[in-house]
Design a protein around this motif. Structure first.
Motif, PDB file in Angstrom:
ATOM      1  N   VAL A  15      -6.982   4.548   8.827  1.00  0.00           N
ATOM      2  CA  VAL A  15      -6.007   4.957   7.741  1.00  0.00           C
ATOM      3  C   VAL A  15      -5.097   3.465   7.332  1.00  0.00           C
ATOM      4  O   VAL A  15      -4.693   3.237   6.036  1.00  0.00           O
ATOM      5  CB  VAL A  15      -5.003   6.117   8.381  1.00  0.00           C
ATOM      6  N   ALA A  16      -5.107   2.827   8.538  1.00  0.00           N
ATOM      7  CA  ALA A  16      -4.279   1.544   8.300  1.00  0.00           C
ATOM      8  C   ALA A  16      -5.213   0.728   7.391  1.00  0.00           C
ATOM      9  O   ALA A  16      -4.260   0.051   6.393  1.00  0.00           O
ATOM     10  CB  ALA A  16      -4.215   0.592   9.726  1.00  0.00           C
ATOM     11  N   LYS A  17      -6.231   0.607   7.260  1.00  0.00           N
ATOM     12  CA  LYS A  17      -7.155  -0.400   6.317  1.00  0.00           C
ATOM     13  C   LYS A  17      -7.078   0.320   5.053  1.00  0.00           C
ATOM     14  O   LYS A  17      -7.034  -0.675   4.252  1.00  0.00           O
ATOM     15  CB  LYS A  17      -8.623  -0.192   7.012  1.00  0.00           C
ATOM     16  N   GLU A  18      -6.954   1.590   4.960  1.00  0.00           N
ATOM     17  CA  GLU A  18      -6.972   2.045   3.614  1.00  0.00           C
ATOM     18  C   GLU A  18      -5.687   1.829   2.861  1.00  0.00           C
ATOM     19  O   GLU A  18      -5.592   1.717   1.630  1.00  0.00           O
ATOM     20  CB  GLU A  18      -7.212   3.673   3.657  1.00  0.00           C
ATOM     21  N   SER A  44       1.712  -0.771  13.284  1.00  0.00           N
ATOM     22  CA  SER A  44       1.019  -1.771  14.370  1.00  0.00           C
ATOM     23  C   SER A  44      -0.308  -1.818  13.990  1.00  0.00           C
ATOM     24  O   SER A  44      -0.920  -3.026  14.083  1.00  0.00           O
ATOM     25  CB  SER A  44       1.440  -1.217  15.702  1.00  0.00           C
ATOM     26  N   ALA A  45      -0.642  -0.795  13.489  1.00  0.00           N
ATOM     27  CA  ALA A  45      -2.352  -0.586  13.246  1.00  0.00           C
ATOM     28  C   ALA A  45      -2.621  -1.665  11.767  1.00  0.00           C
ATOM     29  O   ALA A  45      -3.743  -2.378  11.793  1.00  0.00           O
ATOM     30  CB  ALA A  45      -2.777   0.676  13.045  1.00  0.00           C
ATOM     31  N   VAL A  46      -1.456  -1.473  10.995  1.00  0.00           N
ATOM     32  CA  VAL A  46      -1.628  -2.508   9.625  1.00  0.00           C
ATOM     33  C   VAL A  46      -1.820  -3.859  10.157  1.00  0.00           C
ATOM     34  O   VAL A  46      -2.518  -4.815   9.699  1.00  0.00           O
ATOM     35  CB  VAL A  46      -0.664  -2.106   8.759  1.00  0.00           C
ATOM     36  N   LEU A  47      -0.667  -4.050  10.972  1.00  0.00           N
ATOM     37  CA  LEU A  47      -0.679  -5.740  11.484  1.00  0.00           C
ATOM     38  C   LEU A  47      -2.096  -5.906  12.193  1.00  0.00           C
ATOM     39  O   LEU A  47      -2.166  -7.279  11.727  1.00  0.00           O
ATOM     40  CB  LEU A  47       0.624  -5.596  12.398  1.00  0.00           C
ATOM     41  N   GLU A  53      -3.032 -10.137  16.068  1.00  0.00           N
ATOM     42  CA  GLU A  53      -3.707  -9.524  17.371  1.00  0.00           C
ATOM     43  C   GLU A  53      -2.658  -8.544  18.400  1.00  0.00           C
ATOM     44  O   GLU A  53      -3.192  -7.736  19.146  1.00  0.00           O
ATOM     45  CB  GLU A  53      -4.370 -10.661  18.228  1.00  0.00           C
ATOM     46  N   SER A  54      -1.640  -9.025  18.454  1.00  0.00           N
ATOM     47  CA  SER A  54      -0.769  -8.414  19.362  1.00  0.00           C
ATOM     48  C   SER A  54       0.732  -8.177  18.844  1.00  0.00           C
ATOM     49  O   SER A  54       1.728  -8.638  19.051  1.00  0.00           O
ATOM     50  CB  SER A  54      -0.326  -9.220  20.638  1.00  0.00           C
ATOM     51  N   PRO A  55       0.808  -7.140  17.881  1.00  0.00           N
ATOM     52  CA  PRO A  55       2.205  -6.684  17.382  1.00  0.00           C
ATOM     53  C   PRO A  55       3.013  -6.410  18.490  1.00  0.00           C
ATOM     54  O   PRO A  55       2.510  -5.591  19.365  1.00  0.00           O
ATOM     55  CB  PRO A  55       1.658  -5.620  16.310  1.00  0.00           C
ATOM     56  N   GLU A  56       4.095  -6.422  18.219  1.00  0.00           N
ATOM     57  CA  GLU A  56       5.093  -6.416  19.387  1.00  0.00           C
ATOM     58  C   GLU A  56       5.934  -4.856  19.380  1.00  0.00           C
ATOM     59  O   GLU A  56       6.655  -4.568  20.308  1.00  0.00           O
ATOM     60  CB  GLU A  56       6.337  -7.379  19.302  1.00  0.00           C
ATOM     61  N   GLY A  57       5.462  -4.166  18.499  1.00  0.00           N
ATOM     62  CA  GLY A  57       6.124  -2.860  18.549  1.00  0.00           C
ATOM     63  C   GLY A  57       7.268  -2.895  17.508  1.00  0.00           C
ATOM     64  O   GLY A  57       7.300  -3.768  16.698  1.00  0.00           O
ATOM     65  N   SER A  58       8.188  -1.675  17.539  1.00  0.00           N
ATOM     66  CA  SER A  58       9.123  -1.837  16.705  1.00  0.00           C
ATOM     67  C   SER A  58      10.402  -2.660  17.220  1.00  0.00           C
ATOM     68  O   SER A  58      10.687  -2.731  18.257  1.00  0.00           O
ATOM     69  CB  SER A  58       9.697  -0.101  16.729  1.00  0.00           C
ATOM     70  N   PRO A  59      10.890  -3.370  16.099  1.00  0.00           N
ATOM     71  CA  PRO A  59      12.044  -4.174  16.136  1.00  0.00           C
ATOM     72  C   PRO A  59      13.270  -3.304  16.071  1.00  0.00           C
ATOM     73  O   PRO A  59      14.292  -3.914  15.608  1.00  0.00           O
ATOM     74  CB  PRO A  59      11.738  -5.393  15.064  1.00  0.00           C
ATOM     75  N   THR A  60      13.574  -2.480  16.840  1.00  0.00           N
ATOM     76  CA  THR A  60      14.774  -1.534  16.727  1.00  0.00           C
ATOM     77  C   THR A  60      15.749  -2.367  17.047  1.00  0.00           C
ATOM     78  O   THR A  60      16.913  -2.336  16.102  1.00  0.00           O
ATOM     79  CB  THR A  60      14.517  -0.423  17.690  1.00  0.00           C
TER      80      THR A  60
END
Length: 138
Positions: A15-18, A44-47, A53-60
Motif C-alpha cells: 500500500v505504501a508503494k502504491e 513509516s512504510a512509505v519512508l 532504512e530506519s524511520p524513527e516512528g511518530s514525532p509526537t
C-alpha cells in the motif's frame, strides 16, 4: 481519487508503494484518521519505500522528524497532534517547512489545514468491521 485496502500488516508495504506512486510530483501528504488507525505505520512504510532504512516512528513530542532519502531528497514526517492552533504551528515554523520543497507527511493534518498547499494529497484511513484499513487518496 484512489482507494486501497490493507487487509493486514503484511499489506502495508505494498500500500505504501502504491501511495508513493499516487502522489506523483506533489510534496505534501496530509493524513486524516482516528487514533490507532495506522497513520504512523503507513507513513513509516512509505519512508522505507523512499529508501529510509530506519524511520524513527511518530514525532509526537518533537513535532517533526527529518530524513534524507537517497531517491527523494529531504523528507519530513510531522505529527501535529500536540498543537492546539494554527498560530502554534506558525510559531513552530511548520509553514516554512511545508513549503520548503521537501516531501512532507503530516499526521493530524486537520489541525493545520489552513497552512497546507492547495495541491496537498489528502489520505484518509478508516477501519472496517473486519479490521481492514481502507485508504483513500484524494
Amino acid at each position: 481519487m484512489k482507494e486501497l485496502i490493507a487487509h493486514n500488516l503484511d499489506d502495508v508495504p505494498f500500500v505504501a508503494k502504491e501511495l508513493l506512486e499516487a502522489i506523483g510530483n506533489r510534496k505534501v501528504v496530509a493524513f486524516y484518521a482516528e487514533m490507532g488507525s495506522g497513520k504512523t505505520t503507513l507513513i513509516s512504510a512509505v519512508l522505507r519505500a523512499m529508501g529510509i532504512e530506519s524511520p524513527e516512528g511518530s514525532p509526537t513530542y518533537s513535532l517533526v522528524n527529518t530524513y534524507d532519502s537517497p531517491y527523494f531528497g529531504e523528507v519530513m514526517h510531522f505529527d501535529v497532534y500536540r498543537l492546539n492552533s494554527v498560530e502554534e504551528a506558525l510559531d513552530a515554523g511548520v509553514e516554512e517547512m511545508l513549503y520548503s520543497d521537501a516531501y512532507c507527511f503530516v499526521e493530524w493534518a486537520e489541525i493545520i489545514e489552513p497552512l497546507l498547499p492547495e495541491d496537498a494529497v489528502k489520505v484518509s484511513i478508516t477501519l472496517n468491521a473486519a479490521g481492514e484499513r481502507l485508504i483513500r487518496i484524494d
